[in-house]
Design an enzyme around this catalytic site. Structure first.
Site, PDB file in Angstrom:
ATOM      1  N   LYS A 193       0.825  -6.320 -60.039  1.00 24.81           N
ATOM      2  CA  LYS A 193       1.983  -7.014 -59.455  1.00 24.81           C
ATOM      3  C   LYS A 193       2.556  -6.203 -58.302  1.00 24.81           C
ATOM      4  CE  LYS A 193       4.673  -9.740 -62.716  1.00 24.81           C
ATOM      5  NZ  LYS A 193       5.803  -9.644 -63.653  1.00 24.81           N
TER       6      LYS A 193
HETATM    7  C1  E4P Z   1       7.410 -12.746 -64.497  1.00 26.77           C
HETATM    8  O1  E4P Z   1       6.386 -12.170 -64.242  1.00 26.77           O
HETATM    9  C2  E4P Z   1       8.680 -12.070 -64.799  1.00 26.77           C
HETATM   10  O2  E4P Z   1       8.411 -10.972 -65.631  1.00 26.77           O
HETATM   11  C3  E4P Z   1       9.668 -12.937 -65.540  1.00 26.77           C
HETATM   12  O3  E4P Z   1       9.241 -14.250 -65.708  1.00 26.77           O
HETATM   13  C4  E4P Z   1      11.082 -12.745 -65.156  1.00 26.77           C
HETATM   14  O4  E4P Z   1      11.880 -13.585 -65.971  1.00 26.77           O
HETATM   15  P1  E4P Z   1      13.449 -13.401 -66.148  1.00 26.77           P
HETATM   16  O5  E4P Z   1      14.117 -13.986 -64.957  1.00 26.77           O
HETATM   17  O6  E4P Z   1      13.775 -14.168 -67.383  1.00 26.77           O
HETATM   18  O7  E4P Z   1      13.709 -11.926 -66.265  1.00 26.77           O
END
Ligand code: E4P
Length: 223
Positions: free
Chosen positions: A83
């Site tokens: 990522k």
């Molecule tokens: C995705 O890769 C993220 O880790 C995640 O969906 C973030 O979600 P949140 O806004 O609930 O923290």
């Protein structure tokens, strides 16, 4: 649409894996931090446990350091996806990692314009954060629909991963919009499976079954 778990908890991963629906896992620094263990140990355990893709996030801010970190994360497992954030440095590092054959997930995406950039650097996956768009009075689902439309119209192979999903209807609507993947917390997975009519129906079936058994036993005793 593949269903991913957004977590770094091995217990949650094992629980959903047992249902036979776990397509992969996404993690982020916040989720890994909650485990209060050495991140390398946490990532390795998840990569070993999960058959599908597992996204591991870089934390460097400069492109050069991000590339180094991305290479190390990618080397941790055949199912690792790196990522990188939607920043100029993230784009630069992402492009270089992609050129080396490393699969990247461009994260913290909040607009179709950003998703267009992610596709242009050859990202394997783009992660629009629907719930966080809704949090600031935007329309996360509308952004997702636009991203899917643009990718289809332009023929980009980048997969659309609907992220930051907060409830079952987010998942259902993401599927209708044509997302390739939906990632959600454990709580949302458990809400997907439950329905009050299923519980009531099962309760009734089991009660009727017990009643039948009692009647048959009564008949057997009196004959
Ligand atoms: C995705 O890769 C993220 O880790 C995640 O969906 C973030 O979600 P949140 O806004 O609930 O923290």
């Amino acid at each position: 649409m593949k269903l991913f778990l957004d977590t770094a908890s091995i217990e949650e991963i094992r629980a959903i894996k047992r249902w036979g629906v776990l397509g992969g896992v996404t993690t982020n620094p916040t989720l890994v931090g909650r485990e209060r263990q050495d991140p390398e140990h946490v990532w390795k355990r998840i990569l070993d446990e999960v058959d599908g893709d597992v996204s591991l996030e870089t934390t460097a801010v400069e492109a050069e350091a991000m590339v180094e970190e991305g290479r190390a994360l990618a080397a941790m497992g055949r199912n690792a996806v790196v990522k990188v954030p939607m920043t100029p440095a993230g784009l630069e590092a992402g492009r270089r990692l992609t050129d080396e054959g490393i699969r990247i997930n461009v994260t913290l995406v909040f607009s179709p314009a950003q998703a267009l950039l992610a596709a242009e650097i050859g990202a394997y996956v783009v992660s629009p954060f629907l719930g966080r768009i809704d949090d600031v009075a935007g329309d996360g689902m509308h952004a997702l629909r636009q991203i899917v439309e643009i990718y289809r119209a332009q023929g980009y192979p980048t997969k659309v991963l609907a992220a930051s999903l907060r409830h079952p209807m987010h998942v259902v609507e993401a599927a209708r919009a044509g997302a390739d993947i939906a990632t959600m917390p454990y709580e949302v997975f458990t809400k997907l499976v439950s329905h009050p009519l299923t519980d009531l129906g099962l309760e009734r079936f089991l009660a009727d079954w017990q009643q039948l058994r009692r009647e048959l036993e009564g008949e057997a005793r009196s004959s």
